[in-house]
Design a protein around this motif. Structure first.
Motif, mmCIF file in Angstrom:
data_model
loop_
_atom_site.group_PDB
_atom_site.id
_atom_site.type_symbol
_atom_site.label_atom_id
_atom_site.label_comp_id
_atom_site.label_asym_id
_atom_site.label_seq_id
_atom_site.Cartn_x
_atom_site.Cartn_y
_atom_site.Cartn_z
ATOM 1 N N GLN A 58 0.810 -1.231 0.000
ATOM 2 C CA GLN A 58 0.000 0.000 0.000
ATOM 3 C C GLN A 58 0.838 1.275 0.000
ATOM 4 O OE1 GLN A 58 -2.558 -1.365 3.384
ATOM 5 N NE2 GLN A 58 -4.210 -0.913 1.946
ATOM 6 N N ILE A 59 1.907 1.273 -0.801
ATOM 7 C CA ILE A 59 2.695 2.493 -0.960
ATOM 8 C C ILE A 59 1.798 3.508 -1.695
ATOM 9 C CG2 ILE A 59 4.817 3.513 -1.902
ATOM 10 C CD1 ILE A 59 5.555 1.270 -0.018
ATOM 11 N N SER A 60 1.699 4.703 -1.160
ATOM 12 C CA SER A 60 0.789 5.696 -1.731
ATOM 13 C C SER A 60 1.430 6.424 -2.906
ATOM 14 C CB SER A 60 0.425 6.699 -0.637
ATOM 15 O OG SER A 60 -0.053 7.889 -1.209
ATOM 16 N N SER A 61 0.582 6.816 -3.868
ATOM 17 C CA SER A 61 1.105 7.590 -5.002
ATOM 18 C C SER A 61 1.537 8.986 -4.567
ATOM 19 C CB SER A 61 0.054 7.668 -6.109
ATOM 20 O OG SER A 61 -1.101 8.310 -5.632
ATOM 21 N N ASP A 62 1.275 9.349 -3.321
ATOM 22 C CA ASP A 62 1.805 10.620 -2.805
ATOM 23 C C ASP A 62 3.331 10.634 -2.867
ATOM 24 O OD1 ASP A 62 -0.752 11.323 -2.273
ATOM 25 O OD2 ASP A 62 -0.635 11.036 -0.106
ATOM 26 N N TYR A 63 3.940 9.448 -2.790
ATOM 27 C CA TYR A 63 5.409 9.402 -2.881
ATOM 28 C C TYR A 63 5.871 9.780 -4.285
ATOM 29 C CZ TYR A 63 5.562 7.378 1.756
ATOM 30 O OH TYR A 63 5.421 7.199 3.102
ATOM 31 N N ILE A 64 5.004 9.560 -5.282
ATOM 32 C CA ILE A 64 5.386 9.962 -6.647
ATOM 33 C C ILE A 64 5.418 11.482 -6.737
ATOM 34 C CG2 ILE A 64 4.775 9.852 -9.091
ATOM 35 C CD1 ILE A 64 3.684 7.071 -8.645
ATOM 36 N N ALA A 65 4.461 12.153 -6.084
ATOM 37 C CA ALA A 65 4.482 13.620 -6.059
ATOM 38 C C ALA A 65 5.767 14.087 -5.378
ATOM 39 C CB ALA A 65 3.259 14.155 -5.336
ATOM 40 N N ARG A 66 6.134 13.401 -4.296
ATOM 41 C CA ARG A 66 7.366 13.755 -3.583
ATOM 42 C C ARG A 66 8.582 13.544 -4.483
ATOM 43 N NH1 ARG A 66 9.074 14.316 1.591
ATOM 44 N NH2 ARG A 66 7.033 13.906 2.518
ATOM 45 N N ASN B 113 1.780 18.721 -3.499
ATOM 46 C CA ASN B 113 1.036 17.647 -2.869
ATOM 47 C C ASN B 113 1.280 17.715 -1.376
ATOM 48 O OD1 ASN B 113 1.430 14.883 -1.646
ATOM 49 N ND2 ASN B 113 0.309 14.317 -3.482
ATOM 50 N N HIS B 114 0.218 17.643 -0.622
ATOM 51 C CA HIS B 114 0.344 17.659 0.832
ATOM 52 C C HIS B 114 -0.894 16.968 1.391
ATOM 53 C CE1 HIS B 114 0.461 19.122 4.954
ATOM 54 N NE2 HIS B 114 1.735 19.368 4.750
ATOM 55 N N PRO B 115 -0.712 16.097 2.377
ATOM 56 C CA PRO B 115 -1.864 15.345 2.880
ATOM 57 C C PRO B 115 -3.057 16.238 3.218
ATOM 58 C CG PRO B 115 0.137 14.813 4.134
ATOM 59 C CD PRO B 115 0.540 15.712 3.010
ATOM 60 N N ARG B 116 -2.751 17.452 3.642
ATOM 61 C CA ARG B 116 -3.825 18.343 4.058
ATOM 62 C C ARG B 116 -4.688 18.787 2.881
ATOM 63 N NH1 ARG B 116 -2.424 23.425 7.879
ATOM 64 N NH2 ARG B 116 -4.538 24.236 8.065
ATOM 65 N N TYR B 117 -4.087 18.885 1.698
ATOM 66 C CA TYR B 117 -4.821 19.438 0.550
ATOM 67 C C TYR B 117 -5.139 18.402 -0.532
ATOM 68 C CZ TYR B 117 -2.900 23.534 2.826
ATOM 69 O OH TYR B 117 -2.556 24.462 3.752
ATOM 70 N N ARG C 12 -7.038 15.775 -0.930
ATOM 71 C CA ARG C 12 -8.434 15.456 -1.274
ATOM 72 C C ARG C 12 -9.023 16.555 -2.131
ATOM 73 N NH1 ARG C 12 -11.899 12.103 2.791
ATOM 74 N NH2 ARG C 12 -13.487 13.078 1.512
ATOM 75 N N GLY C 13 -8.757 17.793 -1.733
ATOM 76 C CA GLY C 13 -9.261 18.942 -2.478
ATOM 77 C C GLY C 13 -8.687 18.978 -3.876
ATOM 78 N N VAL C 14 -7.389 18.670 -3.987
ATOM 79 C CA VAL C 14 -6.726 18.745 -5.283
ATOM 80 C C VAL C 14 -7.318 17.727 -6.250
ATOM 81 C CG1 VAL C 14 -4.559 18.234 -6.450
ATOM 82 C CG2 VAL C 14 -4.573 19.796 -4.502
ATOM 83 N N ARG C 15 -7.595 16.523 -5.763
ATOM 84 C CA ARG C 15 -8.154 15.501 -6.661
ATOM 85 C C ARG C 15 -9.576 15.879 -7.100
ATOM 86 N NH1 ARG C 15 -5.573 9.507 -5.379
ATOM 87 N NH2 ARG C 15 -3.445 10.276 -5.375
ATOM 88 N N PHE C 16 -10.190 16.758 -6.369
ATOM 89 C CA PHE C 16 -11.542 17.231 -6.613
ATOM 90 C C PHE C 16 -11.534 18.372 -7.640
ATOM 91 C CE2 PHE C 16 -15.548 18.995 -4.617
ATOM 92 C CZ PHE C 16 -16.294 17.859 -4.843
ATOM 93 N N ILE C 17 -10.462 19.219 -7.556
ATOM 94 C CA ILE C 17 -10.354 20.421 -8.384
ATOM 95 C C ILE C 17 -10.415 20.079 -9.880
ATOM 96 C CG2 ILE C 17 -8.548 21.973 -9.278
ATOM 97 C CD1 ILE C 17 -7.957 22.876 -6.548
ATOM 98 N N GLY C 18 -9.694 19.031 -10.294
ATOM 99 C CA GLY C 18 -9.614 18.683 -11.715
ATOM 100 C C GLY C 18 -10.980 18.511 -12.336
ATOM 101 N N PRO C 19 -11.755 17.518 -11.851
ATOM 102 C CA PRO C 19 -13.083 17.307 -12.421
ATOM 103 C C PRO C 19 -13.986 18.534 -12.302
ATOM 104 C CG PRO C 19 -12.434 15.421 -11.097
ATOM 105 C CD PRO C 19 -11.371 16.459 -10.908
#
Lengths: 252, 221
Positions: free
Chosen positions: A227-235, B185-189, B191-198
Protein backbone atom coordinates in the motif's frame (compact mmCIF):
# COMPACT_ATOMS: atom_id res chain seq x y z
CA UNK A 1 -12.92 -26.45 -6.15
CA UNK A 2 -12.46 -26.80 -9.89
CA UNK A 3 -10.84 -24.09 -11.98
CA UNK A 4 -9.91 -23.48 -15.56
CA UNK A 5 -6.48 -21.86 -15.86
CA UNK A 6 -5.05 -19.98 -18.83
CA UNK A 7 -1.34 -19.78 -18.15
CA UNK A 8 1.46 -18.09 -20.08
CA UNK A 9 4.00 -20.73 -21.11
CA UNK A 10 7.34 -19.72 -22.58
CA UNK A 11 10.36 -22.02 -22.74
CA UNK A 12 13.06 -19.37 -22.37
CA UNK A 13 13.88 -15.73 -22.91
CA UNK A 14 14.06 -15.94 -26.69
CA UNK A 15 11.27 -18.48 -27.26
CA UNK A 16 7.82 -17.42 -28.35
CA UNK A 17 5.26 -17.94 -25.61
CA UNK A 18 1.54 -18.62 -25.62
CA UNK A 19 -1.40 -18.97 -23.27
CA UNK A 20 -2.08 -22.64 -22.47
CA UNK A 21 -5.25 -23.92 -20.83
CA UNK A 22 -5.19 -26.32 -17.86
CA UNK A 23 -7.86 -27.77 -15.61
CA UNK A 24 -7.18 -27.51 -11.89
CA UNK A 25 -9.16 -30.10 -9.95
CA UNK A 26 -9.28 -30.92 -6.23
CA UNK A 27 -8.37 -27.41 -5.16
CA UNK A 28 -9.09 -26.56 -1.54
CA UNK A 29 -10.36 -23.03 -0.87
CA UNK A 30 -7.82 -22.89 1.97
CA UNK A 31 -4.87 -23.29 -0.35
CA UNK A 32 -2.81 -20.27 -1.22
CA UNK A 33 -2.64 -19.34 -4.90
CA UNK A 34 0.89 -20.72 -5.15
CA UNK A 35 -0.15 -23.99 -3.45
CA UNK A 36 -2.85 -24.30 -6.08
CA UNK A 37 -0.14 -23.96 -8.75
CA UNK A 38 1.95 -26.55 -6.86
CA UNK A 39 -0.96 -28.99 -7.17
CA UNK A 40 -1.31 -28.27 -10.88
CA UNK A 41 2.44 -28.71 -11.31
CA UNK A 42 2.38 -32.05 -9.55
CA UNK A 43 -0.21 -33.20 -12.04
CA UNK A 44 1.89 -31.89 -14.94
CA UNK A 45 5.01 -33.66 -13.62
CA UNK A 46 3.09 -36.93 -13.36
CA UNK A 47 2.13 -36.73 -17.00
CA UNK A 48 5.68 -35.87 -18.00
CA UNK A 49 4.93 -32.26 -18.92
CA UNK A 50 7.22 -29.47 -17.69
CA UNK A 51 5.79 -27.79 -14.59
CA UNK A 52 4.76 -24.13 -14.74
CA UNK A 53 7.73 -22.02 -13.61
CA UNK A 54 6.94 -19.17 -11.22
CA UNK A 55 8.93 -17.10 -8.74
CA UNK A 56 8.38 -17.62 -5.03
CA UNK A 57 10.40 -17.65 -1.87
CA UNK A 58 9.13 -16.73 1.59
CA UNK A 59 5.43 -17.34 0.89
CA UNK A 60 4.58 -14.98 3.72
CA UNK A 61 4.29 -11.72 1.82
CA UNK A 62 7.59 -10.11 2.73
CA UNK A 63 10.22 -11.11 0.18
CA UNK A 64 8.70 -9.69 -2.98
CA UNK A 65 9.49 -12.77 -5.10
CA UNK A 66 6.03 -13.84 -6.17
CA UNK A 67 4.73 -11.95 -9.12
CA UNK A 68 1.62 -13.09 -10.90
CA UNK A 69 -0.90 -11.19 -12.93
CA UNK A 70 -4.26 -12.82 -12.12
CA UNK A 71 -7.08 -11.77 -14.44
CA UNK A 72 -5.20 -8.62 -15.30
CA UNK A 73 -4.59 -7.54 -11.70
CA UNK A 74 -1.12 -7.70 -10.20
CA UNK A 75 -1.08 -10.10 -7.21
CA UNK A 76 -4.75 -10.92 -7.86
CA UNK A 77 -8.01 -9.51 -6.58
CA UNK A 78 -7.29 -9.08 -2.87
CA UNK A 79 -6.09 -5.65 -1.71
CA UNK A 80 -2.72 -5.23 -0.02
CA UNK A 81 -1.83 -8.89 -0.54
CA UNK A 82 0.95 -10.64 -2.41
CA UNK A 83 0.10 -13.63 -4.63
CA UNK A 84 1.51 -16.05 -2.04
CA UNK A 85 -0.86 -14.70 0.61
CA UNK A 86 -3.85 -14.80 -1.70
CA UNK A 87 -6.11 -17.76 -0.98
CA UNK A 88 -8.33 -19.75 -3.29
CA UNK A 89 -11.38 -18.75 -1.24
CA UNK A 90 -11.09 -15.40 -3.06
CA UNK A 91 -12.30 -17.20 -6.18
CA UNK A 92 -15.49 -18.98 -7.21
CA UNK A 93 -15.71 -22.68 -7.96
CA UNK A 94 -15.53 -23.18 -11.71
CA UNK A 95 -13.94 -19.77 -12.32
CA UNK A 96 -11.64 -19.15 -15.29
CA UNK A 97 -8.34 -17.53 -14.40
CA UNK A 98 -5.79 -15.85 -16.65
CA UNK A 99 -2.32 -16.11 -15.13
CA UNK A 100 0.36 -14.02 -16.78
CA UNK A 101 3.85 -12.75 -15.97
CA UNK A 102 4.58 -9.05 -15.29
CA UNK A 103 4.69 -7.36 -18.68
CA UNK A 104 7.27 -4.66 -19.20
CA UNK A 105 10.24 -4.02 -21.44
CA UNK A 106 12.29 -3.62 -18.26
CA UNK A 107 11.15 -7.05 -17.00
CA UNK A 108 11.90 -9.57 -19.78
CA UNK A 109 10.28 -12.99 -19.34
CA UNK A 110 12.84 -15.66 -18.49
CA UNK A 111 10.51 -18.62 -18.43
CA UNK A 112 6.74 -19.06 -18.10
CA UNK A 113 5.72 -16.70 -15.30
CA UNK A 114 9.25 -15.73 -14.19
CA UNK A 115 10.56 -12.32 -15.22
CA UNK A 116 14.01 -10.82 -14.80
CA UNK A 117 13.67 -8.02 -12.25
CA UNK A 118 17.35 -7.15 -12.03
CA UNK A 119 16.47 -3.75 -13.54
CA UNK A 120 15.28 -2.86 -10.03
CA UNK A 121 18.67 -3.85 -8.61
CA UNK A 122 20.39 -1.57 -11.11
CA UNK A 123 18.07 1.31 -10.17
CA UNK A 124 19.02 0.77 -6.51
CA UNK A 125 22.70 0.62 -7.47
CA UNK A 126 22.31 3.96 -9.22
CA UNK A 127 21.51 5.71 -5.93
CA UNK A 128 19.15 3.85 -3.64
CA UNK A 129 21.65 3.65 -0.80
CA UNK A 130 23.55 5.79 1.69
CA UNK A 131 27.33 5.84 1.91
CA UNK A 132 28.62 5.39 5.46
CA UNK A 133 32.06 4.94 6.89
CA UNK A 134 32.62 1.57 8.45
CA UNK A 135 33.08 1.25 12.18
CA UNK A 136 30.86 0.73 15.14
CA UNK A 137 27.22 1.61 14.48
CA UNK A 138 26.28 4.75 16.34
CA UNK A 139 23.55 4.84 18.91
CA UNK A 140 20.16 4.53 17.27
CA UNK A 141 18.76 7.60 18.97
CA UNK A 142 21.79 9.85 18.41
CA UNK A 143 20.19 11.63 15.43
CA UNK A 144 16.80 13.19 16.15
CA UNK A 145 14.15 12.46 13.49
CA UNK A 146 10.75 14.12 13.50
CA UNK A 147 8.04 11.54 14.22
CA UNK A 148 6.06 12.43 11.07
CA UNK A 149 9.15 12.01 8.89
CA UNK A 150 10.05 8.74 10.57
CA UNK A 151 6.53 7.43 9.92
CA UNK A 152 6.55 8.50 6.29
CA UNK A 153 10.01 7.07 5.70
CA UNK A 154 8.86 3.84 7.32
CA UNK A 155 5.78 3.62 5.09
CA UNK A 156 7.97 4.07 2.02
CA UNK A 157 10.48 1.51 3.26
CA UNK A 158 7.72 -1.10 3.33
CA UNK A 159 8.28 -1.52 -0.44
CA UNK A 160 9.43 -5.09 -1.12
CA UNK A 161 10.41 -4.38 -4.73
CA UNK A 162 8.06 -6.99 -6.21
CA UNK A 163 7.37 -4.92 -9.31
CA UNK A 164 3.56 -5.06 -9.12
CA UNK A 165 3.50 -1.28 -9.67
CA UNK A 166 5.26 -1.72 -13.02
CA UNK A 167 3.01 -4.63 -13.97
CA UNK A 168 -0.17 -2.71 -13.16
CA UNK A 169 0.92 0.60 -14.69
CA UNK A 170 -0.63 1.21 -18.09
CA UNK A 171 2.76 2.63 -19.11
CA UNK A 172 4.92 0.03 -17.36
CA UNK A 173 6.46 2.83 -15.32
CA UNK A 174 8.55 2.13 -12.23
CA UNK A 175 7.80 5.50 -10.65
CA UNK A 176 6.12 4.09 -7.52
CA UNK A 177 9.11 1.85 -6.81
CA UNK A 178 11.62 4.67 -7.38
CA UNK A 179 9.49 7.10 -5.38
CA UNK A 180 9.38 4.75 -2.39
CA UNK A 181 13.15 4.32 -2.40
CA UNK A 182 13.86 8.03 -2.97
CA UNK A 183 11.19 9.05 -0.47
CA UNK A 184 12.45 6.79 2.25
CA UNK A 185 16.01 8.13 2.09
CA UNK A 186 15.23 11.78 1.43
CA UNK A 187 13.07 11.94 4.55
CA UNK A 188 15.86 10.84 6.88
CA UNK A 189 18.98 12.74 7.95
CA UNK A 190 21.23 9.90 6.75
CA UNK A 191 19.93 10.34 3.23
CA UNK A 192 20.73 14.04 2.92
CA UNK A 193 24.37 14.05 1.64
CA UNK A 194 23.46 12.17 -1.55
CA UNK A 195 19.92 13.47 -1.88
CA UNK A 196 20.22 15.31 -5.21
CA UNK A 197 22.36 12.88 -7.15
CA UNK A 198 20.26 10.01 -5.83
CA UNK A 199 17.02 11.17 -7.45
CA UNK A 200 18.68 12.22 -10.71
CA UNK A 201 20.67 9.01 -11.08
CA UNK A 202 17.84 6.68 -10.10
CA UNK A 203 15.47 8.38 -12.52
CA UNK A 204 17.91 8.21 -15.41
CA UNK A 205 18.55 4.54 -14.64
CA UNK A 206 14.80 3.91 -14.61
CA UNK A 207 14.55 5.49 -18.05
CA UNK A 208 17.56 3.53 -19.32
CA UNK A 209 15.92 0.27 -18.26
CA UNK A 210 13.00 1.04 -20.57
CA UNK A 211 10.27 1.73 -18.03
CA UNK A 212 7.58 4.22 -19.05
CA UNK A 213 6.42 7.55 -17.63
CA UNK A 214 3.81 8.08 -14.95
CA UNK A 215 0.52 9.46 -16.25
CA UNK A 216 -1.07 9.78 -12.80
CA UNK A 217 -3.60 6.98 -13.15
CA UNK A 218 -2.64 5.43 -9.80
CA UNK A 219 -3.09 1.79 -10.87
CA UNK A 220 0.21 1.16 -9.06
CA UNK A 221 -0.97 2.13 -5.59
CA UNK A 222 -4.17 0.13 -6.11
CA UNK A 223 -2.24 -3.13 -6.48
CA UNK A 224 0.76 -2.45 -4.23
CA UNK A 225 0.80 -5.25 -1.64
CA UNK A 226 2.44 -2.83 0.79
CA UNK A 227 0.00 0.00 0.00
CA UNK A 228 2.69 2.49 -0.96
CA UNK A 229 0.79 5.70 -1.73
CA UNK A 230 1.10 7.59 -5.00
CA UNK A 231 1.80 10.62 -2.81
CA UNK A 232 5.41 9.40 -2.88
CA UNK A 233 5.39 9.96 -6.65
CA UNK A 234 4.48 13.62 -6.06
CA UNK A 235 7.37 13.76 -3.58
CA UNK A 236 9.67 12.16 -6.18
CA UNK A 237 8.60 14.75 -8.77
CA UNK A 238 9.32 17.51 -6.25
CA UNK A 239 12.74 16.02 -5.44
CA UNK A 240 13.57 15.69 -9.14
CA UNK A 241 12.49 19.24 -10.00
CA UNK A 242 14.44 20.82 -7.15
CA UNK A 243 17.54 18.67 -7.81
CA UNK A 244 17.41 19.53 -11.52
CA UNK A 245 17.07 23.26 -10.91
CA UNK A 246 19.44 23.58 -7.98
CA UNK A 247 22.09 21.01 -8.80
CA UNK A 248 21.85 20.38 -12.54
CA UNK A 249 25.31 18.89 -12.84
CA UNK A 250 25.28 16.64 -9.79
CA UNK A 251 25.36 13.29 -11.49
CA UNK A 252 27.66 10.34 -11.66
CA UNK B 1 22.75 23.69 -21.45
CA UNK B 2 23.10 19.93 -21.58
CA UNK B 3 21.26 19.67 -18.26
CA UNK B 4 18.19 21.35 -19.78
CA UNK B 5 18.26 18.93 -22.67
CA UNK B 6 18.68 16.00 -20.30
CA UNK B 7 15.88 17.24 -18.05
CA UNK B 8 13.47 17.65 -20.97
CA UNK B 9 14.19 14.13 -22.20
CA UNK B 10 13.65 12.66 -18.73
CA UNK B 11 10.24 11.24 -17.82
CA UNK B 12 9.59 13.85 -15.14
CA UNK B 13 11.00 16.81 -17.08
CA UNK B 14 8.78 16.13 -20.07
CA UNK B 15 5.74 15.91 -17.83
CA UNK B 16 6.65 19.11 -16.02
CA UNK B 17 6.65 20.82 -19.42
CA UNK B 18 3.24 19.31 -20.19
CA UNK B 19 1.95 20.57 -16.84
CA UNK B 20 3.31 24.09 -17.36
CA UNK B 21 2.04 24.37 -20.96
CA UNK B 22 -1.23 22.80 -19.77
CA UNK B 23 -1.60 25.60 -17.21
CA UNK B 24 -1.01 28.19 -19.97
CA UNK B 25 -3.57 26.56 -22.26
CA UNK B 26 -6.12 26.26 -19.45
CA UNK B 27 -5.53 29.93 -18.61
CA UNK B 28 -6.27 30.78 -22.22
CA UNK B 29 -9.45 28.67 -22.13
CA UNK B 30 -10.67 30.51 -19.04
CA UNK B 31 -10.02 33.89 -20.72
CA UNK B 32 -11.70 32.70 -23.92
CA UNK B 33 -14.67 31.44 -21.90
CA UNK B 34 -15.04 34.74 -20.04
CA UNK B 35 -15.13 36.57 -23.38
CA UNK B 36 -17.60 34.09 -24.89
CA UNK B 37 -20.03 34.41 -22.01
CA UNK B 38 -20.50 38.06 -23.01
CA UNK B 39 -22.86 36.68 -25.65
CA UNK B 40 -25.47 36.46 -22.90
CA UNK B 41 -25.05 40.22 -22.37
CA UNK B 42 -26.19 40.89 -25.95
CA UNK B 43 -24.66 41.67 -29.36
CA UNK B 44 -23.24 45.03 -28.26
CA UNK B 45 -21.14 43.53 -25.45
CA UNK B 46 -19.54 40.64 -27.33
CA UNK B 47 -18.97 42.54 -30.58
CA UNK B 48 -17.19 45.42 -28.88
CA UNK B 49 -15.14 42.89 -26.89
CA UNK B 50 -14.12 41.18 -30.15
CA UNK B 51 -13.18 44.50 -31.66
CA UNK B 52 -11.30 45.53 -28.52
CA UNK B 53 -9.15 42.39 -28.70
CA UNK B 54 -7.66 43.65 -31.96
CA UNK B 55 -6.91 47.18 -30.81
CA UNK B 56 -3.32 46.30 -29.91
CA UNK B 57 -1.99 44.10 -32.72
CA UNK B 58 1.45 43.75 -31.11
CA UNK B 59 -0.04 42.37 -27.88
CA UNK B 60 -2.46 40.18 -29.80
CA UNK B 61 0.31 38.57 -31.84
CA UNK B 62 2.48 38.19 -28.76
CA UNK B 63 -0.35 36.32 -27.03
CA UNK B 64 -1.04 34.27 -30.14
CA UNK B 65 2.65 33.40 -30.46
CA UNK B 66 2.86 32.33 -26.81
CA UNK B 67 -0.30 30.29 -27.15
CA UNK B 68 0.91 28.57 -30.31
CA UNK B 69 4.27 27.85 -28.66
CA UNK B 70 2.61 26.34 -25.59
CA UNK B 71 0.27 24.35 -27.83
CA UNK B 72 3.05 22.89 -29.96
CA UNK B 73 5.20 22.13 -26.89
CA UNK B 74 2.25 20.40 -25.20
CA UNK B 75 1.71 18.22 -28.28
CA UNK B 76 5.42 17.47 -28.74
CA UNK B 77 5.96 16.41 -25.12
CA UNK B 78 2.72 14.43 -25.21
CA UNK B 79 4.03 12.57 -28.25
CA UNK B 80 7.40 11.94 -26.55
CA UNK B 81 5.77 10.59 -23.37
CA UNK B 82 3.16 8.51 -25.22
CA UNK B 83 5.69 6.88 -27.54
CA UNK B 84 7.97 6.02 -24.61
CA UNK B 85 5.00 4.58 -22.72
CA UNK B 86 3.91 2.42 -25.65
CA UNK B 87 7.47 1.13 -26.03
CA UNK B 88 7.64 0.25 -22.33
CA UNK B 89 5.19 -2.64 -22.75
CA UNK B 90 5.94 -4.44 -26.02
CA UNK B 91 3.89 -7.54 -25.13
CA UNK B 92 0.32 -6.70 -24.04
CA UNK B 93 -1.65 -8.64 -21.43
CA UNK B 94 -4.04 -11.31 -22.69
CA UNK B 95 -6.44 -10.24 -19.94
CA UNK B 96 -6.59 -6.47 -19.63
CA UNK B 97 -7.96 -5.00 -16.46
CA UNK B 98 -8.23 -1.64 -14.74
CA UNK B 99 -8.57 -1.20 -11.00
CA UNK B 100 -8.99 2.51 -10.44
CA UNK B 101 -7.71 4.53 -13.41
CA UNK B 102 -10.49 6.79 -14.68
CA UNK B 103 -11.79 6.67 -18.26
CA UNK B 104 -10.56 10.24 -18.75
CA UNK B 105 -7.02 9.37 -17.63
CA UNK B 106 -6.86 6.39 -20.00
CA UNK B 107 -8.08 8.33 -23.03
CA UNK B 108 -6.04 11.53 -22.89
CA UNK B 109 -4.65 10.90 -26.38
CA UNK B 110 -8.14 10.33 -27.81
CA UNK B 111 -9.68 13.42 -26.16
CA UNK B 112 -6.56 15.41 -27.10
CA UNK B 113 -6.93 14.41 -30.77
CA UNK B 114 -10.63 15.33 -30.73
CA UNK B 115 -9.64 18.72 -29.32
CA UNK B 116 -6.95 19.17 -31.97
CA UNK B 117 -9.42 18.42 -34.77
CA UNK B 118 -11.94 20.74 -33.15
CA UNK B 119 -9.45 23.61 -32.84
CA UNK B 120 -8.68 23.41 -36.58
CA UNK B 121 -12.40 23.38 -37.41
CA UNK B 122 -13.14 26.16 -34.90
CA UNK B 123 -10.46 28.44 -36.39
CA UNK B 124 -11.73 27.73 -39.91
CA UNK B 125 -15.29 28.36 -38.73
CA UNK B 126 -14.96 31.65 -36.83
CA UNK B 127 -11.44 33.04 -37.33
CA UNK B 128 -10.68 32.30 -40.99
CA UNK B 129 -14.42 32.07 -41.75
CA UNK B 130 -14.09 29.66 -44.64
CA UNK B 131 -16.56 26.90 -43.76
CA UNK B 132 -19.80 28.80 -44.36
CA UNK B 133 -20.39 31.43 -47.12
CA UNK B 134 -22.98 33.18 -44.94
CA UNK B 135 -20.42 33.70 -42.19
CA UNK B 136 -17.76 34.76 -44.71
CA UNK B 137 -20.13 37.49 -45.87
CA UNK B 138 -20.55 38.94 -42.36
CA UNK B 139 -18.46 41.78 -40.97
CA UNK B 140 -15.33 40.65 -39.08
CA UNK B 141 -16.59 41.73 -35.68
CA UNK B 142 -20.17 40.59 -35.88
CA UNK B 143 -19.41 37.69 -33.57
CA UNK B 144 -22.97 37.61 -32.30
CA UNK B 145 -24.50 36.96 -35.71
CA UNK B 146 -21.75 34.49 -36.58
CA UNK B 147 -22.52 32.48 -33.45
CA UNK B 148 -26.27 32.56 -34.12
CA UNK B 149 -25.77 31.44 -37.71
CA UNK B 150 -23.29 28.72 -36.70
CA UNK B 151 -25.09 27.12 -33.78
CA UNK B 152 -28.53 27.08 -35.38
CA UNK B 153 -27.22 24.32 -37.65
CA UNK B 154 -27.65 21.01 -35.78
CA UNK B 155 -24.45 19.33 -37.09
CA UNK B 156 -22.32 22.35 -36.08
CA UNK B 157 -23.91 22.58 -32.63
CA UNK B 158 -23.41 18.83 -32.18
CA UNK B 159 -19.76 19.02 -33.21
CA UNK B 160 -19.17 21.82 -30.68
CA UNK B 161 -20.91 19.90 -27.90
CA UNK B 162 -18.88 16.79 -28.67
CA UNK B 163 -15.68 18.82 -28.56
CA UNK B 164 -16.73 20.32 -25.21
CA UNK B 165 -17.20 16.80 -23.83
CA UNK B 166 -13.64 16.01 -24.91
CA UNK B 167 -12.36 19.22 -23.28
CA UNK B 168 -14.19 18.43 -20.05
CA UNK B 169 -12.67 14.93 -19.87
CA UNK B 170 -9.19 16.06 -20.90
CA UNK B 171 -9.12 18.87 -18.36
CA UNK B 172 -10.62 16.86 -15.54
CA UNK B 173 -7.63 14.51 -15.64
CA UNK B 174 -5.12 17.12 -16.76
CA UNK B 175 -5.79 19.66 -14.03
CA UNK B 176 -5.76 17.13 -11.19
CA UNK B 177 -2.67 15.60 -12.76
CA UNK B 178 -0.61 18.76 -12.98
CA UNK B 179 -0.56 19.18 -9.21
CA UNK B 180 0.86 15.67 -8.85
CA UNK B 181 3.40 16.21 -11.63
CA UNK B 182 4.65 19.48 -10.18
CA UNK B 183 4.87 17.82 -6.78
CA UNK B 184 2.27 20.18 -5.30
CA UNK B 185 1.04 17.65 -2.87
CA UNK B 186 0.34 17.66 0.83
CA UNK B 187 -1.86 15.34 2.88
CA UNK B 188 -3.82 18.34 4.06
CA UNK B 189 -4.82 19.44 0.55
CA UNK B 190 -4.73 16.20 -1.47
CA UNK B 191 -8.43 15.46 -1.27
CA UNK B 192 -9.26 18.94 -2.48
CA UNK B 193 -6.73 18.75 -5.28
CA UNK B 194 -8.15 15.50 -6.66
CA UNK B 195 -11.54 17.23 -6.61
CA UNK B 196 -10.35 20.42 -8.38
CA UNK B 197 -9.61 18.68 -11.71
CA UNK B 198 -13.08 17.31 -12.42
CA UNK B 199 -14.84 20.39 -10.98
CA UNK B 200 -12.84 22.95 -12.98
CA UNK B 201 -12.60 20.78 -16.11
CA UNK B 202 -16.27 19.88 -16.29
CA UNK B 203 -17.21 23.42 -15.19
CA UNK B 204 -15.27 25.00 -18.07
CA UNK B 205 -16.77 22.51 -20.55
CA UNK B 206 -20.34 23.07 -19.33
CA UNK B 207 -20.04 26.85 -19.47
CA UNK B 208 -18.60 26.67 -22.99
CA UNK B 209 -21.31 24.22 -24.03
CA UNK B 210 -24.02 26.51 -22.67
CA UNK B 211 -23.45 28.86 -25.63
CA UNK B 212 -24.14 26.55 -28.62
CA UNK B 213 -26.83 24.83 -26.55
CA UNK B 214 -28.76 27.99 -25.67
CA UNK B 215 -28.47 29.32 -29.22
CA UNK B 216 -29.65 26.02 -30.69
CA UNK B 217 -32.56 25.83 -28.26
CA UNK B 218 -33.49 29.42 -29.06
CA UNK B 219 -32.75 31.07 -25.69
CA UNK B 220 -30.40 33.52 -27.41
CA UNK B 221 -31.82 35.35 -30.42
Amino acid sequence: MKLKLHVWRQKNKSAKGAMVTYDADNISPNMSFLEMLDVVNEGLSNTGEAPIAFDHDCREGICGSCSLMVNGVAHGPQDATTTCQLHMRSFQDGEELYIEPWRAKGFPVLRDLIVDRSAFDRIIQAGGFISVNTGAAQDANAIPVRKLDADEAFNASACIGCGACVAACKNASAMLFVSAKVGQLSLLPQGQPERQERVLNMMSQMQEEGFGNCTNQYECEAVCPKQISSDYIARLNREFISATLAHPNTRK
Amino acid sequence: MSWVNRALKSPIGAKVMMAVTGIMLTGFLIGHLAGNLLIFAGPEAINSYAEGLRKFPALLWLARGGLLGAFIAHLAFAAQVTLANRAARPEPYAFNNTVQATWASRHMVLTGCVMLAFIVFHLAHFTWRVTDPQISAMGEFDVYQMALRGFRQPPVAMAYLLAMAAIGLHLSHGIASLFQTLGLNHPRYNRGVRFIGPVVGVGIALLFASIPLSIYLGYVN
